[in-house]
Motif scaffolding. Structure first.
Motif, PDB file in Angstrom:
ATOM      1  N   ILE A  76       0.836  -1.209  -0.186  1.00 40.57           N
ATOM      2  CA  ILE A  76      -0.097   0.069   0.028  1.00 40.57           C
ATOM      3  C   ILE A  76       0.793   1.261   0.095  1.00 40.57           C
ATOM      4  N   ALA A  77       1.870   1.324   0.700  1.00 37.44           N
ATOM      5  CA  ALA A  77       2.828   2.523   0.786  1.00 37.44           C
ATOM      6  C   ALA A  77       3.580   2.547  -0.282  1.00 37.44           C
ATOM      7  N   GLU A  80       1.147   4.286  -2.998  1.00 36.49           N
ATOM      8  CA  GLU A  80       0.400   5.503  -2.587  1.00 36.49           C
ATOM      9  C   GLU A  80       1.978   6.270  -3.001  1.00 36.49           C
ATOM     10  N   ALA A  83       1.800   6.619  -6.714  1.00 37.16           N
ATOM     11  CA  ALA A  83       0.839   7.599  -7.165  1.00 37.16           C
ATOM     12  C   ALA A  83       1.404   9.081  -6.949  1.00 37.16           C
ATOM     13  N   ALA A  84       2.056   9.314  -6.125  1.00 33.51           N
ATOM     14  CA  ALA A  84       2.537  10.614  -5.645  1.00 33.51           C
ATOM     15  C   ALA A  84       3.689  10.786  -6.482  1.00 33.51           C
ATOM     16  N   TYR A  87       7.681   6.452  -6.894  1.00 42.34           N
ATOM     17  CA  TYR A  87       7.957   4.891  -7.076  1.00 42.34           C
ATOM     18  C   TYR A  87       9.263   4.551  -7.126  1.00 42.34           C
TER      19      TYR A  87
END
Length: 296
Positions: A76-77, A80, A83-84, A87
């Motif tokens: 999940i981290a 996220e 998405a920000a 990655y």
């Protein structure tokens, strides 16, 4: 029930071994933490924690579920972060395991360079002479020496290493140099009684020699130190005595009878979906280890 929140709370309880400490860390009341864990256990259908008057411990099922929760929360981290737009940038804590001497000599320098390259990262090492389950113990990467069993983990070969029989030049001058494996019966043997030790020394062609060590030590470093002092003959992995061989304080014997080298791998879960922190370390370690002449 918020499953993601419940997993976070469960992981924190398992790590702190305390409902009260978890409540403070997640800014909740202790009763609320207790209710979340109870609801999670009902949902999972298994007892995850054992509560005592002094601490809280995971059950066997809880330990397995803890590893899965860490992996899921990590995914999940990463999602996220992706998405920000982060990655490709390693973040968090990298946990690595390796055999003791290999870790100290060759993995630790890579870890410190890695931390210099990614100053926002943290690292945790577990250098131990036994094979650990990296998923169950919450580790990201393991260095393994030897042939791998089918585990479902991703494995990247970084080289190989020889088993060598060696002794100090002074010892060989006094006691003579063994010319065949059978000659070892006339020499003082120094051996390790670690978990990987064997009562037999194996040689090419399937030849095996049962050894009767005069001196047994519980660490490889003690075995090496005894051999370097001129006390006897020992058998170790070449990387463990690389410096001594270069210095000339130890000398390899019976080289023509050695078994084929053992493979060295870096192993980790998730494959292509591995977090950026894992991929970055693997890339750095592969380049460094494959470039070491000891492992070719």
């Amino acid at each position: 029930m918020d499953r993601w929140l419940a997993m976070r709370v469960f992981v924190k309880v398992a790590e702190t071994e305390s409902f009260a400490k978890t409540a403070r860390a997640v800014h909740m009341s202790a009763p609320a933490v207790t209710r979340i864990i109870a609801a999670l256990e009902d949902l999972v259908g298994a007892r995850l924690l054992v509560r005592t008057t002094r601490s809280v411990k995971t059950t066997e099922a809880g330990a397995r579920y803890l590893a899965d929760c860490r992996r899921i929360l990590g995914d999940i981290a990463e999602a996220e972060a992706a998405a920000a737009g982060h990655y490709s940038e390693p973040s968090g804590t990298l946990a690595i395991t390796a055999p003791i001497l290999f870790g100290q000599l060759y993995i630790l320098p890579i870890v410190t360079d890695y931390l210099d390259t990614y100053p926002g990262m943290h690292a945790r090492t577990l250098f131990i002479d036994r094979q650990v389950n990296i998923v169950e113990e919450g580790l990201d990467i393991a260095l393994r020496i030897g042939h791998l069993a089918d585990s479902g983990l991703t494995a990247v070969r970084v080289g190989s290493v020889r088993h060598v029989i060696c002794a100090a030049p002074d010892y060989l001058e006094k006691r003579g140099t063994p010319r065949t494996p059978a000659d070892l019966k006339d020499h003082r043997i120094v051996a390790s009684n670690s978990s990987w030790a064997s009562p037999e020394w194996r040689f090419t062609g399937g030849q095996r020699i049962s050894i009767d060590p005069v001196l047994m030590c519980n660490t490889n470093q003690a075995v090496i130190d005894a051999a370097r002092s001129g006390w006897g003959v020992t058998r170790v992995l070449q990387y463990q005595v690389g410096a001594a061989l270069q210095e000339g304080t130890l000398q390899v014997v019976l080289e023509a009878f050695e078994e084929p080298p053992l493979p060295i791998h870096l192993v980790y879960p998730e494959g292509r979906q591995a977090p950026a922190k894992v991929r970055a370390f693997v890339d750095m370690a592969v380049e460094r280890l494959r470039g070491n002449p000891l492992f070719t």
